[in-house]
Write an enzyme that holds these catalytic residues in place. Structure first.
Site, PDB file in Angstrom:
ATOM      1  N   ARG A  58      -2.003 -11.770  -8.957  1.00 26.03           N
ATOM      2  CA  ARG A  58      -2.369 -12.719  -7.903  1.00 26.03           C
ATOM      3  C   ARG A  58      -3.030 -12.063  -6.694  1.00 26.03           C
ATOM      4  NH1 ARG A  58       1.573 -14.864 -10.970  1.00 26.03           N
ATOM      5  NH2 ARG A  58       2.084 -12.659 -11.064  1.00 26.03           N
ATOM      6  N   THR A  59      -2.382 -11.021  -6.162  1.00 23.07           N
ATOM      7  CA  THR A  59      -2.838 -10.457  -4.887  1.00 23.07           C
ATOM      8  C   THR A  59      -4.200  -9.793  -5.054  1.00 23.07           C
ATOM      9  OG1 THR A  59      -0.499 -10.061  -4.442  1.00 23.07           O
ATOM     10  CG2 THR A  59      -2.077  -9.083  -2.920  1.00 23.07           C
ATOM     11  N   LYS A  86      -5.178  13.158 -11.132  1.00 20.21           N
ATOM     12  CA  LYS A  86      -5.308  14.631 -11.162  1.00 20.21           C
ATOM     13  C   LYS A  86      -4.505  15.262 -10.033  1.00 20.21           C
ATOM     14  CE  LYS A  86     -10.118  14.079 -12.601  1.00 20.21           C
ATOM     15  NZ  LYS A  86     -11.474  14.099 -12.023  1.00 20.21           N
ATOM     16  N   ARG A 108      -2.133  -1.701  -1.879  1.00 19.07           N
ATOM     17  CA  ARG A 108      -0.763  -1.927  -2.382  1.00 19.07           C
ATOM     18  C   ARG A 108      -0.225  -0.577  -2.838  1.00 19.07           C
ATOM     19  NH1 ARG A 108       1.416  -6.481  -6.518  1.00 19.07           N
ATOM     20  NH2 ARG A 108       1.278  -7.636  -4.555  1.00 19.07           N
ATOM     21  N   HIS A 136       5.078  -7.687   2.637  1.00 19.45           N
ATOM     22  CA  HIS A 136       3.970  -8.273   1.866  1.00 19.45           C
ATOM     23  C   HIS A 136       3.459  -9.421   2.750  1.00 19.45           C
ATOM     24  CE1 HIS A 136       1.443  -9.565  -1.297  1.00 19.45           C
ATOM     25  NE2 HIS A 136       2.296  -9.684  -2.294  1.00 19.45           N
TER      26      HIS A 136
END
Ligand code: CP
Length: 320
Positions: A58-59, A86, A108, A136
């Site tokens: 969704r986000t 890496k 995020r 959030h």
């Protein structure tokens, strides 16, 4: 319009009038998004980079759509195929992208506080798309818009947030926002999933669904955040559903017109009965997804205005 923020890192930094500004502007974008041609130019000429170090449907999708609908050049960094694999650190990755002159960075990350740290290292606007169990903010804003549209207001409501409160950034951002807007917030969870010290936020705590849901206007269900659990917090999913899963019988304790929310992703038969989730007379879960695009458009539009004003002032030699 009142919105002073340079970044959107958490609800804790927003004043009630800034929250109202986001919701009011988002209403305009809801209308735009329902048109056949969904194009505006608030971010024209700007570059948006989305960096998701944790999975998202969704986000990430809604931030990408939001940026494109507002005319930004949008780049999704594929963390799985990046030099993070890496051993490059978050900060080195962010500084590398910062050197490409993005204007908006959407991040995020699984660690609480990582997005705040990153914001202190770059010179563009940073939006927190969820950091660990911390915040959030766009989820809480889209939830607030959904509630305001369903109930006609975002004050003086009784909102029950139920489930895995301990590991949930959605719960934290929501209880801060709902408290700022003068609502009564109840948290319902087994003792193992209720964080210590949460009563300081002014919420009422319950470990019984029927008591906690009594006369609630809004019922917000949360998923068990297994990715943030280290150890056993519930006896079994079956037992958890029996005591804390939302079904018709437990929902009957809330007000007759109470709405049912869930930020997604849902685990049907664990925290919510599938029929309740799909009941268009009670569930506003699909509306939450729709509001997500509009709220993210509003947030990026407002941050871009502040960014342009700051750059304009700097170019004119004015201190801001
Ligand atoms: N609500 C939410 O953050 O969903 P995603 O993890 O799919 O983005």
């Amino acid at each position: 319009m009142t919105f002073r923020a340079r970044h959107l890192l958490g609800i804790e930094h927003l004043a009630p009038e800034e929250i109202r500004t986001v919701l009011d502007l988002a209403e305009k974008y809801v209308d735009l998004n329902r048109r056949t041609v969904k194009q505006a130019d608030a971010l024209a000429g700007l570059t948006q980079i989305n960096m998701f170090f944790e999975n998202s449907t969704r986000t990430q999708a809604s931030f990408e759509l939001a940026g494109k609908r507002l005319g930004a050049d949008v780049m999704n960094m594929s963390v799985a195929h990046s030099s993070v694999k890496k051993g490059e650190t978050l900060i080195d990755t962010a500084m590398t992208l910062n050197a490409m002159h993005p204007d908006l960075l959407v991040v995020r990350h699984p660690s609480s506080g990582a997005v705040n740290l990153l914001a202190s290292k770059v010179n563009c606007a940073v939006l927190n798309a969820g950091d660990g169990r911390h915040e959030h903010p766009t989820q809480a804003l889209l939830d607030a818009l959904t509630i305001r549209r369903a109930k006609g207001r975002i004050q003086r409501l009784t909102v029950a947030i139920c489930g895995d409160i301990a590991h949930s950034r959605v719960a934290r951002s929501n209880l801060i926002l709902l408290g700022k807007m003068e609502n009564r917030v109840r948290l319902i969870a087994p003792p193992t999933l209720m964080p210590s010290g949460v009563a300081e936020f002014g919420c009422e705590l319950y470990d019984d669904m029927r008591e906690g849901l009594k006369d609630a206007d809004v019922v917000m269900m949360l998923r068990l955040q297994k990715e943030r659990m280290d150890g056993g917090f519930i006896p079994s999913e079956r037992e958890y559903y029996h005591r804390f899963g939302l079904d018709a019988e437990k929902l009957s304790f809330a007000k007759e017109d109470a709405i049912v929310m869930h930020p997604g992703p849902m685990n049907r038969g664990v925290e919510i009965d599938g029929e309740i989730a799909d009941d268009i007379n009670r569930s506003v879960i699909q509306e939450q997804v729709e509001m997500g695009v509009a709220v993210r458009m509003a947030c990026m539009d407002l941050l871009a205005r502040n960014l342009r004003a700051e750059r304009g002032a700097k170019a004119a030699g004015v201190m801001v």
